[in-house]
Design an enzyme around this catalytic site. Structure first.
Site, mmCIF file in Angstrom:
data_model
loop_
_atom_site.group_PDB
_atom_site.id
_atom_site.type_symbol
_atom_site.label_atom_id
_atom_site.label_comp_id
_atom_site.label_asym_id
_atom_site.label_seq_id
_atom_site.Cartn_x
_atom_site.Cartn_y
_atom_site.Cartn_z
ATOM 1 N N GLY A 35 46.356 12.297 96.866
ATOM 2 C CA GLY A 35 45.695 11.682 95.680
ATOM 3 C C GLY A 35 44.117 11.544 95.417
ATOM 4 O O GLY A 35 43.506 12.388 96.209
ATOM 5 N N SER A 90 43.288 11.438 102.281
ATOM 6 C CA SER A 90 42.840 12.548 101.834
ATOM 7 C C SER A 90 43.015 12.919 100.571
ATOM 8 O O SER A 90 44.098 12.557 99.868
ATOM 9 C CB SER A 90 43.519 13.700 102.850
ATOM 10 O OG SER A 90 45.037 13.478 102.570
ATOM 11 N N LYS A 91 42.621 14.095 100.003
ATOM 12 C CA LYS A 91 42.689 14.399 98.655
ATOM 13 C C LYS A 91 44.060 14.908 98.424
ATOM 14 O O LYS A 91 44.535 14.804 97.483
ATOM 15 C CB LYS A 91 41.718 15.752 98.520
ATOM 16 C CG LYS A 91 40.470 15.570 97.752
ATOM 17 C CD LYS A 91 39.793 16.593 97.618
ATOM 18 C CE LYS A 91 38.821 17.004 98.497
ATOM 19 N NZ LYS A 91 38.030 18.133 97.949
ATOM 20 N N ARG A 92 44.745 15.312 99.459
ATOM 21 C CA ARG A 92 46.074 15.883 99.176
ATOM 22 C C ARG A 92 47.025 14.879 98.589
ATOM 23 O O ARG A 92 47.934 15.161 98.012
ATOM 24 C CB ARG A 92 46.459 16.668 100.702
ATOM 25 C CG ARG A 92 46.814 17.918 100.735
ATOM 26 C CD ARG A 92 46.880 18.559 102.016
ATOM 27 N NE ARG A 92 45.605 18.546 102.939
ATOM 28 C CZ ARG A 92 45.689 17.852 103.798
ATOM 29 N NH1 ARG A 92 46.649 17.586 104.404
ATOM 30 N NH2 ARG A 92 44.355 17.833 104.595
#
Ligand code: GLU
Length: 483
Positions: free
Chosen positions: A260, A256-258
């Site tokens: 990286g 997930s974006k969270r």
């Protein structure tokens, strides 16, 4: 059998690394079998429409070297390849299903659907569309349906899922998959805005575009039973299915974006080399041999085998990616590295040096970095005088008698005409022996005065590259400001 595969992204902003892996596996599979790779843009969900998203996708794919045989740019016999340009088709096929009694109109309002779901969850039942409760769900043959449609009452078209039995299909990676029909919702095929849902458009296009293998991410596996039922309802041959393993963060949660970057464009921006990045992506869920990790694209094509793709999630390990980048970087011709370094210097407004100098800097640092853009970061002093001096190192090494020692040392190096690292080592060693000093301390003092940093490449090698004139200038300057 002609192999025809497709990459079918929805343009929702950028190309996700998982999307690139799907595109790449389709590409490798097509090339391996001398088949065709089709790009189809699935843009029927207007609520998720993002301006320029298709261009972004195409740019990232072409950066990665993934070329298509048919698509919005290439054209082809089975286009258009943008679903938004094929809308009337989907309605036509939904009508076919209505005629065959495999689909039906449903006229429920949003409020009715909500009430139904609340009621079902209060009864602790699966909150799926409950046909029995929908007094309005009738077939086209019913006169009231015709009246309602003619009066403009909003409707959707739903697939009639069999009430009993299982949907069974084979997945090349996972083997037999079986799902009870009772767990499947009567899928909406045409929404009330007249647009098809992903499921209908996807199946219709895979059929019309003669797709032989559907290779896509595991997140689409729950959709496949519905697709299988659609193929059956249409009485069409089914493509083969292969669902690729999920991409995971290091802690094994879904990537997930969270934690990286997940957008290919971010990795391009960071300076990853295309070949290294593609090599890394190719090994997310598959490795053709057990003894190495570096493969040219030619080899990946030659060795690609869907049956050997793993079922389990693949960890997206950025440390490994950086390592891979370094392997590719070190293999590049020095001329190319010089050009890359020069661009980085220009970007940062650093003075640009001549090619011979850049070559020497590259030789000195290439084993110490994963990216060319790290060189001006860790070794800015190779291009301009240090702007600050490491405070801890100064406290540790710059003693009361240091100015005197350094003045003496300056005389020694002023007198040497040879400024190679070997000579510098010899004369510094001799200087230390004569003055009862430790070579290590002098080397650290030199590092402080010449580079301002506490660590770097070998100090005498660094001095050789920087050159006698500048080395002496920097030492004199330091003395002037610190005596
Ligand atoms: N449009 C879907 C996506 O965004 C395609 C899934 C599929 O390949 O069937 O990934």
């Amino acid at each position: 059998m002609t192999i025809r595969v497709r990459f079918a992204p929805s343009p929702t902003g950028f190309l996700h690394v998982g999307g690139l892996r799907t595109a790449l596996y389709n590409y490798l599979f097509a090339k391996h079998h001398q088949g065709k790779l089709i790009l189809r843009i699935e843009d029927t969900d207007r609520s998720r429409f993002v301006e320029n998203a298709t261009d972004n996708l195409i740019n990232s794919l072409s950066w990665a070297g993934i070329s298509f045989d048919e698509g919005p740019i290439q054209g082809g016999d089975f286009g258009p390849y943008l679903q938004s340009e094929r809308l009337p088709l989907y309605k036509k096929f939904a009508d076919v299903l209505i005629q065959k009694d495999e689909a039906y109109y449903a006229f429920d309002s949003e409020q009715e659907i909500e009430e139904m779901r609340n009621r079902l969850s209060a009864e602790k039942k699966d909150p799926k569309y409950d046909r029995m409760s929908m007094k309005n769900s009738l077939t086209i043959n019913d006169n009231s349906v015709k009246e309602w449609i003619n009066s403009g009452k909003p409707y959707v078209i739903r697939l009639k899922i069999p009430e009993t039995g299982n949907v069974v299909f084979n997945d090349i990676i996972r083997g037999e998959v079986s799902v009870p029909c009772k767990d499947i919702d009567d899928q909406v095929l045409i929404k009330s805005d007249g647009f098809p849902t992903y499921h209908l458009a996807n199946v219709v296009d895979d059929h019309l575009m003669q797709i032989s293998h559907v290779i896509r991410g595991e997140e689409w596996l729950p959709s496949t039973p519905k697709h299988v039922l659609l193929y059956k309802a249409f009485e069409w041959d089914m493509p083969a299915f292969a669902h690729l393993p999920l991409l995971l963060n290091k802690d094994k949660t879904k990537l997930s974006k969270r934690q990286g970057s997940v957008a290919v464009e971010d990795f391009i921006e960071k300076g990853y080399l295309k070949d290294a990045f593609v090599n890394f992506i190719a090994l997310l869920g598959w490795n053709p041999t057990s003894d190495r990790e570096i493969y040219e694209i030619k080899e990946l094509i030659e060795l690609f085998n869907l049956e050997k793709v793993n079922k389990g999630g693949a960890v997206f390990d950025t440390q490994k990616l950086d390592w891979m980048n370094a392997q590719y970087l070190r293999k590049l011709p020095v001329g190319q590295l010089c050009e890359m370094l020069e661009n980085e210097l220009i970007k940062r407004n650093f003075p640009v040096k001549e090619k011979e100098y850049l070559e020497k800097v590259i030789k000195l640092f290439i084993e110490r970095v994963n990216f060319i853009n790290e060189i001006p970061e860790i070794a800015d002093y190779m291009f301009r005088p240090p702007e600050e001096f490491d405070e801890n190192l100064k406290i540790k090494e710059w003693k009361q008698d240091s100015p005197q020692i350094i003045k003496l040392y300056l005389e020694t190096i002023n007198n040497t005409s040879e400024f190679s690292h070997d000579t510098l080592y010899q004369i510094t060693k001799q200087f230390c022996d004569e003055n009862n000093l430790k070579l290590k301390n002098i080397a650290q003092l030199l590092r402080l005065m010449i580079t301002g940093k506490s660590a770097g490449a070998g100090m005498f090698e660094t001095m050789e590259v920087i050159g006698k004139k500048i080395v002496i200038e920097r030492i004199e300057n330091f003395l002037k400001n610190h005596s």
